[in-house]
Design an enzyme around this catalytic site. Structure first.
Site, PDB file in Angstrom:
ATOM      1  N   GLU A 211     -15.238  -1.743  11.208  1.00  0.00           N
ATOM      2  CA  GLU A 211     -14.604  -1.118  10.046  1.00  0.00           C
ATOM      3  C   GLU A 211     -15.621  -0.509   9.093  1.00  0.00           C
ATOM      4  O   GLU A 211     -15.299  -0.193   7.946  1.00  0.00           O
ATOM      5  CB  GLU A 211     -13.729  -2.143   9.300  1.00  0.00           C
ATOM      6  CG  GLU A 211     -12.588  -2.642  10.162  1.00  0.00           C
ATOM      7  CD  GLU A 211     -11.569  -3.450   9.376  1.00  0.00           C
ATOM      8  OE1 GLU A 211     -11.005  -2.904   8.424  1.00  0.00           O
ATOM      9  OE2 GLU A 211     -11.350  -4.612   9.714  1.00  0.00           O
TER      10      GLU A 211
ATOM     11  N   LYS B  44       1.051  -4.548   7.358  1.00  0.00           N
ATOM     12  CA  LYS B  44       0.525  -3.575   8.326  1.00  0.00           C
ATOM     13  C   LYS B  44       1.710  -2.952   9.055  1.00  0.00           C
ATOM     14  O   LYS B  44       2.478  -3.666   9.716  1.00  0.00           O
ATOM     15  CB  LYS B  44      -0.362  -4.285   9.339  1.00  0.00           C
ATOM     16  CG  LYS B  44      -1.691  -4.808   8.792  1.00  0.00           C
ATOM     17  CD  LYS B  44      -2.286  -5.780   9.809  1.00  0.00           C
ATOM     18  CE  LYS B  44      -3.749  -6.062   9.559  1.00  0.00           C
ATOM     19  NZ  LYS B  44      -4.207  -7.195  10.412  1.00  0.00           N
TER      20      LYS B  44
HETATM   21  O1  LIG Z   1      -7.382  -8.793  10.411  1.00  0.00           O
HETATM   22  C1  LIG Z   1      -7.226  -7.811   9.704  1.00  0.00           C
HETATM   23  O2  LIG Z   1      -6.800  -7.942   8.561  1.00  0.00           O
HETATM   24  C2  LIG Z   1      -7.524  -6.415  10.221  1.00  0.00           C
HETATM   25  C3  LIG Z   1      -8.349  -5.612   9.253  1.00  0.00           C
HETATM   26  O3  LIG Z   1      -9.518  -6.276   8.870  1.00  0.00           O
HETATM   27  O4  LIG Z   1      -8.135  -6.460  11.484  1.00  0.00           O
HETATM   28  P1  LIG Z   1      -7.329  -6.043  12.795  1.00  0.00           P
HETATM   29  O5  LIG Z   1      -6.798  -4.686  12.578  1.00  0.00           O
HETATM   30  O6  LIG Z   1      -8.347  -6.107  13.915  1.00  0.00           O
HETATM   31  O7  LIG Z   1      -6.244  -7.052  12.991  1.00  0.00           O
HETATM   32 MG   LIG Z   2      -6.525 -10.155   8.755  1.00  0.00          MG
END
Ligand SMILES: O=C(O)[C@@H](CO)OP(=O)(O)O
Ligand SMILES: [Mg+2]
Length: 432
Positions: A207, A341
């Site tokens: 990231e 998300k």
């Molecule tokens: O765990 C999280 O919060 C995300 C962003 O840091 O990671 P990933 O998209 O790999 O789940």
């Molecule tokens: Mg996370």
């Protein structure tokens, strides 16, 4: 003729910031409006997330191609959506869920469904000549987010060189988004110097944060971060505070223990809670995400009992942006904040529902990018549309990240005096 009628839906395979294939969809409207959605992808994905459809063994790019998902957009989704009004976001998202017909979007893939859902929203906003944040949020969409920004990236984003995943900062002393963002940029540059001083190579994790080479403990990341904050001239905790994403599901063992490989130490649930509380006592930490594993509801509840009045405790893998899981957490008194998300759930409407149930429970939503990102900036608009108050996008380096942060700067300028920035007051709602 209705200018918002969908006339064309195109899907293609493009590539994300890890050079992994992903789905992009364009939606065109009769009146000339059009929109695009390009979906991100996680690495430390929660087990209860909606399914990201990939071609598997038969496909190219080590089985990661998304031609099946694209095929589903063209052969199943597009014919069902042509002619529909793009401003009917809820009805369209419901139809997408029905076309899929599964709990976790495993038939059509959450990646194909989300790309369409996002593209429909953008097309409707553009067709209406209003910015997406205003289209989604209405006249009162005005809150610029407090940024949560990664400085060091470990865990699944750096081949497990540390067990803890994200070492982030929050500019709690800032009074505007642009000021807060500049503070974090200063911390990033100062931490670069700190790494050099300690003889650490300046490699970059997924990231854009620094790759933690040669750390002997997980705590070393916290020490370097505090040094970076001070080097930048800020008071740790007062002006710039630390946030951690432990992502503990990644090192939770079947027997219920938490294992930090770096220290070669195994913890029982209670010992790991002690470990986290001890870190929170000794470092200027304001927020901990996924302190406990995604299946460890009891541990999550206990951690909340211990430090939930002092710290923001965010559930990511635990809640997976799912209303029933969030409601279960609220009922059990687990955590006080929810990571949001879009691709964990798969449509704009369900994401808005998750934000609403988070807020109505008195929990704080944190809108988040994924570790595999694209030039898509939809989440910025989502954060402002919902007056969510916080945004987490990885680092301040690399364009798939800055495309989001720069979009907030533009919207700050556009809103002018109408912009609202809660800053650290956002935490007043949950902390005593
Ligand atoms: O765990 C999280 O919060 C995300 C962003 O840091 O990671 P990933 O998209 O790999 O789940
Ligand atoms: Mg996370």
């Amino acid at each position: 003729m209705n200018p918002f009628a969908i006339t064309e839906i195109k899907a293609r395979q493009v590539f994300d910031s890890r050079s992994v294939p992903t789905v992009e969809v364009d939606v065109h409207l009769a009146g000339g409006g059009w929109g695009r959605g390009t979906v991100p992808s996680g690495a430390s994905t929660g087990k209860f997330e909606a399914l990201e459809l990939r071609d598997g063994d038969a496909g190219s790019f080590q089985g990661k191609a998304v031609y099946q998902a694209i095929g589903h957009v063209e052969s199943i989704i597009a014919p069902a959506l042509l002619g529909l009004d793009a401003t009917d976001q809820v009805a369209i998202d419901q139809l997408l869920c029905q076309l899929d017909g599964t709990e976790n979007k495993s038939r059509l893939g959450a990646n194909s469904i989300l790309a369409v859902s996002m593209a429909v929203a953008w097309a409707a906003a553009r067709g209406s000549n209003v910015p997406l944040y205003r289209y989604l949020g209405g006249a009162n969409a005005k809150q610029l987010p407090l940024p949560m920004i990664q400085i060091i990236g470990g865990g699944a984003h750096a081949r497990a060189t540390t067990d803890l995943q994200d070492y982030l900062v929050i500019p709690v002393g800032s009074t505007s988004f642009s000021q807060g963002y500049e503070m974090v940029v200063n911390v990033y540059q100062a931490t670069k110097k700190v790494f050099e001083r300690h003889g650490k190579p300046l490699a970059t994790a997924d990231e854009g944060g620094f790759w933690p080479t040669g750390f002997s403990t997980n705590e070393e990341g916290l020490q370097l971060l505090v040094e970076g904050i001070e080097e930048a001239g800020y008071q740790p905790g007062k002006e710039v505070a630390i946030a951690l994403d432990i992502a503990s599901s990644e090192f939770y063992e079947e027997d219920g223990s938490y294992r930090l490989a770096l220290e070669n130490r195994s913890f029982t649930r209670d010992e790991f809670i002690d470990y986290l509380c001890d870190l929170a006592d000794r470092y200027p930490i304001i927020s901990i995400e996924d302190g406990m594993a995604e299946t460890d509801w009891e541990g999550s509840r206990k951690l909340t009992e211990r430090i939930g009045k002092r710290l923001q405790l965010i559930g990511d893998d635990l809640f997976t942006t799912s209303v029933p899981r969030i409601q279960k957490g609220v009922r059990q008194g687990v955590y006080n904040s929810v990571l949001i998300k879009m691709n964990q759930i798969g449509t704009i409407t369900e994401t808005l529902d998750a934000i609403e149930s988070t807020k109505s429970a008195g929990y704080l939503p944190v809108i988040s990018a994924r570790s595999g990102e694209t030039e898509d900036a939809t989440i910025v608009h989502l954060a402002i549309a919902t007056n969510a108050g916080q945004l987490k996008v990885g680092s301040v380096a690399r364009s798939e990240r800055t495309v989001k942060w720069n979009e907030v700067l533009r919207i700050e300028e556009e809103l002018g005096a109408a912009a609202h920035y809660a800053g650290k007051d956002i935490f007043k709602r949950i902390l005593s």
